[in-house]
Design a protein around this motif. Sequence first.
Motif, PDB file in Angstrom:
ATOM      1  N   PRO A   1      -8.280   4.743 -76.001  1.00  0.00           N
ATOM      2  CA  PRO A   1      -8.198   3.452 -75.298  1.00  0.00           C
ATOM      3  C   PRO A   1      -9.461   3.180 -74.475  1.00  0.00           C
ATOM      4  O   PRO A   1     -10.107   4.112 -74.000  1.00  0.00           O
ATOM      5  N   ILE A   2      -9.802   1.908 -74.347  1.00  0.00           N
ATOM      6  CA  ILE A   2     -10.939   1.521 -73.515  1.00  0.00           C
ATOM      7  C   ILE A   2     -10.449   0.549 -72.442  1.00  0.00           C
ATOM      8  O   ILE A   2      -9.446  -0.129 -72.615  1.00  0.00           O
ATOM      9  N   ILE A   3     -11.190   0.516 -71.346  1.00  0.00           N
ATOM     10  CA  ILE A   3     -10.831  -0.359 -70.236  1.00  0.00           C
ATOM     11  C   ILE A   3     -11.873  -1.460 -70.131  1.00  0.00           C
ATOM     12  O   ILE A   3     -13.071  -1.197 -70.179  1.00  0.00           O
ATOM     13  N   SER A   4     -11.412  -2.692 -70.000  1.00  0.00           N
ATOM     14  CA  SER A   4     -12.289  -3.841 -69.758  1.00  0.00           C
ATOM     15  C   SER A   4     -11.867  -4.487 -68.449  1.00  0.00           C
ATOM     16  O   SER A   4     -10.691  -4.801 -68.263  1.00  0.00           O
ATOM     17  N   THR A   5     -12.817  -4.671 -67.562  1.00  0.00           N
ATOM     18  CA  THR A   5     -12.533  -5.274 -66.263  1.00  0.00           C
ATOM     19  C   THR A   5     -13.031  -6.707 -66.249  1.00  0.00           C
ATOM     20  O   THR A   5     -14.191  -6.971 -66.560  1.00  0.00           O
ATOM     21  N   VAL A   6     -12.141  -7.622 -65.885  1.00  0.00           N
ATOM     22  CA  VAL A   6     -12.490  -9.035 -65.762  1.00  0.00           C
ATOM     23  C   VAL A   6     -12.506  -9.377 -64.277  1.00  0.00           C
ATOM     24  O   VAL A   6     -11.543  -9.126 -63.564  1.00  0.00           O
ATOM     25  N   SER A   7     -13.614  -9.937 -63.835  1.00  0.00           N
ATOM     26  CA  SER A   7     -13.732 -10.395 -62.450  1.00  0.00           C
ATOM     27  C   SER A   7     -13.445 -11.882 -62.413  1.00  0.00           C
ATOM     28  O   SER A   7     -13.934 -12.639 -63.250  1.00  0.00           O
ATOM     29  N   LEU A   8     -12.640 -12.304 -61.448  1.00  0.00           N
ATOM     30  CA  LEU A   8     -12.285 -13.715 -61.307  1.00  0.00           C
ATOM     31  C   LEU A   8     -13.016 -14.284 -60.100  1.00  0.00           C
ATOM     32  O   LEU A   8     -12.905 -13.748 -58.996  1.00  0.00           O
ATOM     33  N   LEU A   9     -13.761 -15.339 -60.345  1.00  0.00           N
ATOM     34  CA  LEU A   9     -14.493 -16.021 -59.289  1.00  0.00           C
ATOM     35  C   LEU A   9     -13.868 -17.377 -59.050  1.00  0.00           C
ATOM     36  O   LEU A   9     -13.606 -18.128 -59.991  1.00  0.00           O
ATOM     37  N   LYS A  10     -13.638 -17.689 -57.799  1.00  0.00           N
ATOM     38  CA  LYS A  10     -13.060 -18.977 -57.452  1.00  0.00           C
ATOM     39  C   LYS A  10     -14.188 -20.011 -57.409  1.00  0.00           C
ATOM     40  O   LYS A  10     -15.185 -19.824 -56.720  1.00  0.00           O
ATOM     41  N   PRO A  11     -14.033 -21.121 -58.138  1.00  0.00           N
ATOM     42  CA  PRO A  11     -15.101 -22.123 -58.151  1.00  0.00           C
ATOM     43  C   PRO A  11     -15.197 -22.856 -56.807  1.00  0.00           C
ATOM     44  O   PRO A  11     -14.237 -22.894 -56.033  1.00  0.00           O
ATOM     45  N   ASN A  12     -16.371 -23.410 -56.565  1.00  0.00           N
ATOM     46  CA  ASN A  12     -16.601 -24.189 -55.363  1.00  0.00           C
ATOM     47  C   ASN A  12     -15.725 -25.443 -55.404  1.00  0.00           C
ATOM     48  O   ASN A  12     -15.444 -25.991 -56.468  1.00  0.00           O
ATOM     49  N   ALA A  13     -15.292 -25.912 -54.250  1.00  0.00           N
ATOM     50  CA  ALA A  13     -14.406 -27.080 -54.177  1.00  0.00           C
ATOM     51  C   ALA A  13     -15.052 -28.330 -54.774  1.00  0.00           C
ATOM     52  O   ALA A  13     -14.364 -29.232 -55.212  1.00  0.00           O
ATOM     53  N   GLY A  14     -16.349 -28.394 -54.823  1.00  0.00           N
ATOM     54  CA  GLY A  14     -17.047 -29.573 -55.339  1.00  0.00           C
ATOM     55  C   GLY A  14     -17.152 -29.628 -56.853  1.00  0.00           C
ATOM     56  O   GLY A  14     -17.595 -30.624 -57.406  1.00  0.00           O
TER      57      GLY A  14
ATOM     58  N   GLN B   1      -2.559 -14.642 -68.788  1.00  0.00           N
ATOM     59  CA  GLN B   1      -2.684 -14.864 -70.226  1.00  0.00           C
ATOM     60  C   GLN B   1      -4.119 -15.226 -70.596  1.00  0.00           C
ATOM     61  O   GLN B   1      -4.637 -14.772 -71.615  1.00  0.00           O
ATOM     62  N   ASP B   2      -4.779 -16.032 -69.769  1.00  0.00           N
ATOM     63  CA  ASP B   2      -6.182 -16.379 -70.012  1.00  0.00           C
ATOM     64  C   ASP B   2      -7.067 -15.139 -69.947  1.00  0.00           C
ATOM     65  O   ASP B   2      -7.976 -14.968 -70.761  1.00  0.00           O
ATOM     66  N   VAL B   3      -6.799 -14.269 -68.962  1.00  0.00           N
ATOM     67  CA  VAL B   3      -7.582 -13.048 -68.801  1.00  0.00           C
ATOM     68  C   VAL B   3      -7.423 -12.136 -70.017  1.00  0.00           C
ATOM     69  O   VAL B   3      -8.405 -11.634 -70.561  1.00  0.00           O
ATOM     70  N   THR B   4      -6.191 -11.920 -70.465  1.00  0.00           N
ATOM     71  CA  THR B   4      -5.968 -11.041 -71.614  1.00  0.00           C
ATOM     72  C   THR B   4      -6.569 -11.635 -72.891  1.00  0.00           C
ATOM     73  O   THR B   4      -7.140 -10.907 -73.696  1.00  0.00           O
ATOM     74  N   SER B   5      -6.477 -12.937 -73.070  1.00  0.00           N
ATOM     75  CA  SER B   5      -7.103 -13.582 -74.233  1.00  0.00           C
ATOM     76  C   SER B   5      -8.611 -13.425 -74.185  1.00  0.00           C
ATOM     77  O   SER B   5      -9.257 -13.177 -75.209  1.00  0.00           O
ATOM     78  N   PHE B   6      -9.181 -13.555 -72.988  1.00  0.00           N
ATOM     79  CA  PHE B   6     -10.623 -13.394 -72.784  1.00  0.00           C
ATOM     80  C   PHE B   6     -11.069 -11.976 -73.163  1.00  0.00           C
ATOM     81  O   PHE B   6     -12.069 -11.788 -73.854  1.00  0.00           O
ATOM     82  N   VAL B   7     -10.295 -10.982 -72.731  1.00  0.00           N
ATOM     83  CA  VAL B   7     -10.633  -9.589 -73.037  1.00  0.00           C
ATOM     84  C   VAL B   7     -10.505  -9.323 -74.524  1.00  0.00           C
ATOM     85  O   VAL B   7     -11.371  -8.686 -75.132  1.00  0.00           O
ATOM     86  N   LEU B   8      -9.438  -9.818 -75.157  1.00  0.00           N
ATOM     87  CA  LEU B   8      -9.260  -9.615 -76.593  1.00  0.00           C
ATOM     88  C   LEU B   8     -10.375 -10.286 -77.383  1.00  0.00           C
ATOM     89  O   LEU B   8     -10.875  -9.722 -78.360  1.00  0.00           O
ATOM     90  N   GLU B   9     -10.785 -11.465 -76.957  1.00  0.00           N
ATOM     91  CA  GLU B   9     -11.876 -12.156 -77.638  1.00  0.00           C
ATOM     92  C   GLU B   9     -13.189 -11.401 -77.459  1.00  0.00           C
ATOM     93  O   GLU B   9     -13.958 -11.244 -78.403  1.00  0.00           O
ATOM     94  N   ALA B  10     -13.442 -10.907 -76.262  1.00  0.00           N
ATOM     95  CA  ALA B  10     -14.686 -10.185 -75.986  1.00  0.00           C
ATOM     96  C   ALA B  10     -14.743  -8.848 -76.710  1.00  0.00           C
ATOM     97  O   ALA B  10     -15.819  -8.388 -77.065  1.00  0.00           O
ATOM     98  N   ASN B  11     -13.590  -8.222 -76.947  1.00  0.00           N
ATOM     99  CA  ASN B  11     -13.550  -6.916 -77.595  1.00  0.00           C
ATOM    100  C   ASN B  11     -13.163  -6.994 -79.060  1.00  0.00           C
ATOM    101  O   ASN B  11     -12.891  -5.965 -79.662  1.00  0.00           O
ATOM    102  N   GLY B  12     -13.105  -8.179 -79.612  1.00  0.00           N
ATOM    103  CA  GLY B  12     -12.717  -8.335 -81.005  1.00  0.00           C
ATOM    104  C   GLY B  12     -13.710  -7.679 -81.944  1.00  0.00           C
ATOM    105  O   GLY B  12     -14.903  -7.889 -81.866  1.00  0.00           O
ATOM    106  N   GLY B  13     -13.209  -6.844 -82.809  1.00  0.00           N
ATOM    107  CA  GLY B  13     -14.060  -6.212 -83.807  1.00  0.00           C
ATOM    108  C   GLY B  13     -14.721  -4.944 -83.299  1.00  0.00           C
ATOM    109  O   GLY B  13     -14.412  -3.871 -83.739  1.00  0.00           O
ATOM    110  N   THR B  14     -15.642  -5.048 -82.373  1.00  0.00           N
ATOM    111  CA  THR B  14     -16.350  -3.869 -81.897  1.00  0.00           C
ATOM    112  C   THR B  14     -16.356  -3.849 -80.382  1.00  0.00           C
ATOM    113  O   THR B  14     -16.321  -4.887 -79.729  1.00  0.00           O
TER     114      THR B  14
END
Length: 165
Positions: A62-75, A132-145
């Motif tokens: 198994p491999i671990i992928s860490t996703v960092s969440l940044l809150k966008p500016n109010a503007g 769900q967005d985070v897990t989809s993002f990780v699966l897309e980033a790790n797809g294939g290799t």
Amino acid sequence: MVLASNGGSLLDASSLGIQAALRNTVLPKLTPEKAPDGGRPILQIDADLQNAVPIPGSEQAPIISTVSLLKPNAGTASMAPILILDATQQEEACVVSQVHVVLDRSNQNQKEPLICAIHKAGGGALPFSLLQDVTSFVLEANGGTAKVCSGSGHEHLLQETFLLQ
């Protein structure tokens, strides 16, 4: 384990290091032979390194992928958080939360790896839709290799989206 840089997630680097160590570990070849008295078989150990075999399943660790969440500016127009894989130190300073996703690649019959664990670090709650967005993002980033990113290169996003002082 020695890390050449302090950017990115220590968990991610550790899981890739463990996977590399397992892939490079070989075991002596064992050959079972019948016991002369008809009892338990005798195992012959081949000490020749040329005949050594890799650990079965080591390429599937198994491999671990860490996703960092940044809150966008109010503007900004979109209020959806920015998801970053392999965040730099500058990006980590702006992180609202991090999600560690553990992927199991052992099932060769499935198109995508299996998510076997999720851990949220940092304060506050995480809405299920965002998870769900985070897990989809990780699966897309790790797809294939599995790729190791040396730097995320998101400095322009930080400057445009966040008020950095």
